[in-house]
Design a protein around this motif. Structure first.
Motif, PDB file in Angstrom:
ATOM      1  N   UNK A   1       0.854   7.707 -11.454  1.00  0.00           N
ATOM      2  CA  UNK A   1       1.501   7.941 -10.150  1.00  0.00           C
ATOM      3  C   UNK A   1       1.440   9.431  -9.846  1.00  0.00           C
ATOM      4  N   UNK A   2       1.045   9.765  -8.639  1.00  0.00           N
ATOM      5  CA  UNK A   2       0.903  11.148  -8.198  1.00  0.00           C
ATOM      6  C   UNK A   2       0.020  11.941  -9.162  1.00  0.00           C
ATOM      7  N   UNK A   3       0.580  12.965  -9.818  1.00  0.00           N
ATOM      8  CA  UNK A   3      -0.220  13.810 -10.718  1.00  0.00           C
ATOM      9  C   UNK A   3      -0.773  13.019 -11.898  1.00  0.00           C
ATOM     10  N   UNK A   4      -0.058  11.970 -12.316  1.00  0.00           N
ATOM     11  CA  UNK A   4      -0.540  11.155 -13.427  1.00  0.00           C
ATOM     12  C   UNK A   4      -1.870  10.495 -13.115  1.00  0.00           C
ATOM     13  N   UNK A   5      -2.035  10.061 -11.882  1.00  0.00           N
ATOM     14  CA  UNK A   5      -3.298   9.434 -11.471  1.00  0.00           C
ATOM     15  C   UNK A   5      -4.407  10.480 -11.415  1.00  0.00           C
TER      16      UNK A   5
ATOM     17  N   UNK B   1       0.811  -1.217   0.000  1.00  0.00           N
ATOM     18  CA  UNK B   1       0.000   0.000   0.000  1.00  0.00           C
ATOM     19  C   UNK B   1       0.846   1.268   0.000  1.00  0.00           C
ATOM     20  N   UNK B   2       1.834   1.346   0.893  1.00  0.00           N
ATOM     21  CA  UNK B   2       2.609   2.574   1.052  1.00  0.00           C
ATOM     22  C   UNK B   2       3.933   2.448   0.309  1.00  0.00           C
ATOM     23  N   UNK B   3       4.098   3.245  -0.741  1.00  0.00           N
ATOM     24  CA  UNK B   3       5.340   3.241  -1.508  1.00  0.00           C
ATOM     25  C   UNK B   3       5.835   4.664  -1.694  1.00  0.00           C
ATOM     26  N   UNK B   4       7.148   4.819  -1.626  1.00  0.00           N
ATOM     27  CA  UNK B   4       7.762   6.105  -1.940  1.00  0.00           C
ATOM     28  C   UNK B   4       7.934   6.206  -3.450  1.00  0.00           C
ATOM     29  N   UNK B   5       8.337   7.384  -3.912  1.00  0.00           N
ATOM     30  CA  UNK B   5       8.587   7.560  -5.343  1.00  0.00           C
ATOM     31  C   UNK B   5       9.642   6.573  -5.830  1.00  0.00           C
ATOM     32  N   UNK B   6      10.719   6.429  -5.043  1.00  0.00           N
ATOM     33  CA  UNK B   6      11.798   5.520  -5.432  1.00  0.00           C
ATOM     34  C   UNK B   6      11.347   4.077  -5.473  1.00  0.00           C
ATOM     35  N   UNK B   7      10.518   3.680  -4.493  1.00  0.00           N
ATOM     36  CA  UNK B   7      10.024   2.303  -4.461  1.00  0.00           C
ATOM     37  C   UNK B   7       9.106   2.028  -5.645  1.00  0.00           C
ATOM     38  N   UNK B   8       8.297   3.017  -6.026  1.00  0.00           N
ATOM     39  CA  UNK B   8       7.428   2.809  -7.177  1.00  0.00           C
ATOM     40  C   UNK B   8       8.250   2.694  -8.457  1.00  0.00           C
ATOM     41  N   UNK B   9       9.282   3.508  -8.582  1.00  0.00           N
ATOM     42  CA  UNK B   9      10.144   3.427  -9.771  1.00  0.00           C
ATOM     43  C   UNK B   9      10.807   2.057  -9.872  1.00  0.00           C
ATOM     44  N   UNK B  10      11.272   1.544  -8.732  1.00  0.00           N
ATOM     45  CA  UNK B  10      11.894   0.214  -8.737  1.00  0.00           C
ATOM     46  C   UNK B  10      10.876  -0.862  -9.093  1.00  0.00           C
TER      47      UNK B  10
ATOM     48  N   UNK C   1      -6.908   4.390   6.063  1.00  0.00           N
ATOM     49  CA  UNK C   1      -5.662   3.870   6.639  1.00  0.00           C
ATOM     50  C   UNK C   1      -4.468   4.727   6.200  1.00  0.00           C
ATOM     51  N   UNK C   2      -4.516   6.041   6.445  1.00  0.00           N
ATOM     52  CA  UNK C   2      -3.523   6.944   5.857  1.00  0.00           C
ATOM     53  C   UNK C   2      -2.132   6.778   6.450  1.00  0.00           C
ATOM     54  N   UNK C   3      -1.101   7.049   5.617  1.00  0.00           N
ATOM     55  CA  UNK C   3       0.253   7.153   6.161  1.00  0.00           C
ATOM     56  C   UNK C   3       0.354   8.456   6.942  1.00  0.00           C
ATOM     57  N   UNK C   4       1.457   8.659   7.633  1.00  0.00           N
ATOM     58  CA  UNK C   4       1.576   9.799   8.548  1.00  0.00           C
ATOM     59  C   UNK C   4       1.405  11.130   7.834  1.00  0.00           C
ATOM     60  N   UNK C   5       2.004  11.241   6.644  1.00  0.00           N
ATOM     61  CA  UNK C   5       1.942  12.513   5.919  1.00  0.00           C
ATOM     62  C   UNK C   5       0.515  12.824   5.482  1.00  0.00           C
ATOM     63  N   UNK C   6      -0.185  11.812   4.984  1.00  0.00           N
ATOM     64  CA  UNK C   6      -1.566  12.034   4.552  1.00  0.00           C
ATOM     65  C   UNK C   6      -2.471  12.291   5.754  1.00  0.00           C
ATOM     66  N   UNK C   7      -2.233  11.592   6.857  1.00  0.00           N
ATOM     67  CA  UNK C   7      -3.054  11.790   8.052  1.00  0.00           C
ATOM     68  C   UNK C   7      -2.954  13.235   8.532  1.00  0.00           C
TER      69      UNK C   7
END
Length: 467
Positions: free
Chosen positions: A160-164, A55-64, A205-211
């Protein structure tokens, strides 16, 4: 801040009282629908597809992940990957779907809203879930293909992000939907652009930043309970529960053996076996409308079917004086097969309609003789809380025998024991036994419509549980 059941109920009430119609969108990010399983760290296509469900991925994790997907899927046919994705869903993913999300999706659909499932993942990861959840519109990161074979590259901009957010905006414009009155459900800060475009954003179920943003902006917030795999204690309790089932069955038969009455022995078998199994496995059954299980009798009891544990729950809530109709395959089960034969279950061959109808004829006489019958009109277990299409056999025998049908709506059995599993987790199963339905005046010409109305009763009850 943690959401409660009351928060979900409040969200559902707001949807029902808010704007209706297809111009209102309900956009669900995939992470708000499924709590992804954790695959082994391999580069096989199946493992890479499952790894994307995190569920929770950073930009780098999504790129990988996108790179791993490209490498693992390149050179494979779309047909092969479609079939693989369906198998993965039915073997693993279905158990991680949030029932709360299913309830929200059905509530939006009942309001006439346009439901959309959106994901930064590929079609092969999200399409099976969308199909089983009844979601028509699905947006995902497309993968390029030549002659039905994947090249290994995305076909356009990843969602991803703005693309979505842009993909949703384009979809809304094309379908004349008003995002200002629409709903969006997502759980990561990467989806802030998507949530910000909706008039009713909900952090799930937000991550800390979204919460932090959700609290500051006074957005809706829901917490869905994670779906966990079985633990060692669950295996131990289940094994002990099945031992208790056999022990209870033997004790029940022995306790009534002096009567030499097979029906009394069968009733005692079911009562002691079910009670032992539920107690040892840590499963509590909470019943609404219990009085409908006792009268009128005899009757055809209809139950929705999501778990193998249903055959433990149903005898517990209905008490004695009931036998069942089951699929022929159950005769091969070394535990349930012999027990079900002893209590007089009628087995039908679902692969042969003529033989199935012939097997049901004696059930009419069983009912006329005063013994009730329990049956799942779906015919098979479902992968979600959704109620499958009803077969008409149970209704035919009720009409011929002149007895009512009584809906037995089961909630949460699929949470206790997943569809394809034999391992039970402790918890509470809710059962609502609805009012008897008189089928004596039903016209066979209207049977399809009448059966559909009974099925709708199950769906309505699951969406708005009786208090």
């Amino acid at each position: 801040m943690t959401s409660t059941r009351a928060d979900l109920d409040a969200a559902i009430a707001a949807i029902r009282s808010g704007p209706q119609g297809r111009a209102v969108a309900a956009v669900f990010d995939f992470g708000a629908v499924v709590d992804g399983p954790l695959p082994r760290r391999r580069r096989k296509p199946a493992d890479v597809l499952l790894r994307g469900h995190r569920k929770h991925m950073t930009d780098g994790e999504y790129s990988r992940l996108l790179r791993e997907l490209s490498e693992a899927l390149a050179g494979r046919s779309e047909q092969e990957l479609t079939e693989l994705s369906r198998r993965l869903f039915k073997r693993i993913v279905y158990g991680h779907l949030y029932p709360e999300a299913w309830q929200l999706i059905r509530t939006h659909q009942a309001a006439g809203h346009t439901v959309v499932l959106v994901s930064s993942l590929t079609e092969f990861q999200v399409a099976p879930a969308a199909a089983h959840l009844g979601i028509e519109h699905v947006l995902f990161t497309p993968m390029a293909a030549q002659d039905g074979v994947l090249t290994g590259y995305p076909d356009g901009k990843p969602l991803w992000r703005n693309g979505k957010a842009e993909a949703i905006a384009e979809f809304a414009a094309a379908h004349e939907m008003d995002l200002g009155h629409s709903y969006a459900y997502a759980g990561t800060s990467a989806d802030l652009p998507l949530l910000s475009r909706a008039g009713h954003p909900v952090a799930v179920n937000p991550d800390d930043a979204l919460a932090e943003v959700a609290d500051r902006q006074h957005w809706g917030r829901l917490t869905f309970r994670p779906r966990r795999p079985p633990r060692a204690g669950d295996y131990a309790r289940t094994a002990a529960g099945f031992a208790g089932l056999l022990g209870g069955a033997l004790f029940g038969v022995a306790s009534k053996a002096p009567t030499k009455d097979r029906r009394q022995m069968a009733d005692a078998l079911m009562a002691h076996a079910a009670r032992n199994t539920l107690r040892i496995a840590g499963v509590h059954v909470r019943v609404t409308g219990a009085e409908n299980a006792r009268a009128p009798r005899p009757a055809v009891f209809l139950f929705n079917h999501q778990s193998q544990f249903d055959i433990i729950i149903v005898p517990e809530v209905l008490g004695g004086g009931v036998t069942a109709i089951g699929k022929k395959e159950l005769t091969k089960n070394p535990i349930f097969g012999p027990l079900m034969r002893f209590v007089g279950v009628t087995f039908i061959d679902r692969s042969n309609s003529a033989r199935a109808r012939a097997a049901l004829r004696p059930v009419v006489e069983t009912l006329r003789g005063g013994l009730s019958v329990a049956v799942s009109p779906e015919g098979t277990r479902s992968y979600t809380p959704e109620v499958g299409l009803f077969k008409k056999g149970a209704f035919h025998i009720a009409m011929q025998a002149g007895v009512p049908v009584i809906p037995v709506v089961i909630r949460n059995a699929g949470e206790i024991c997943w569809r394809n599993a034999m391992v039970a987790r402790p918890g509470t199963v809710d059962v609502a036994i609805l009012d008897p339905i008189d089928v004596s005046a039903w016209n066979p010409a209207d049977l399809d419509e009448n059966v559909a109305q009974v099925r709708q009763l199950f769906i309505d009850t699951l969406l708005d549980w009786p208090r």
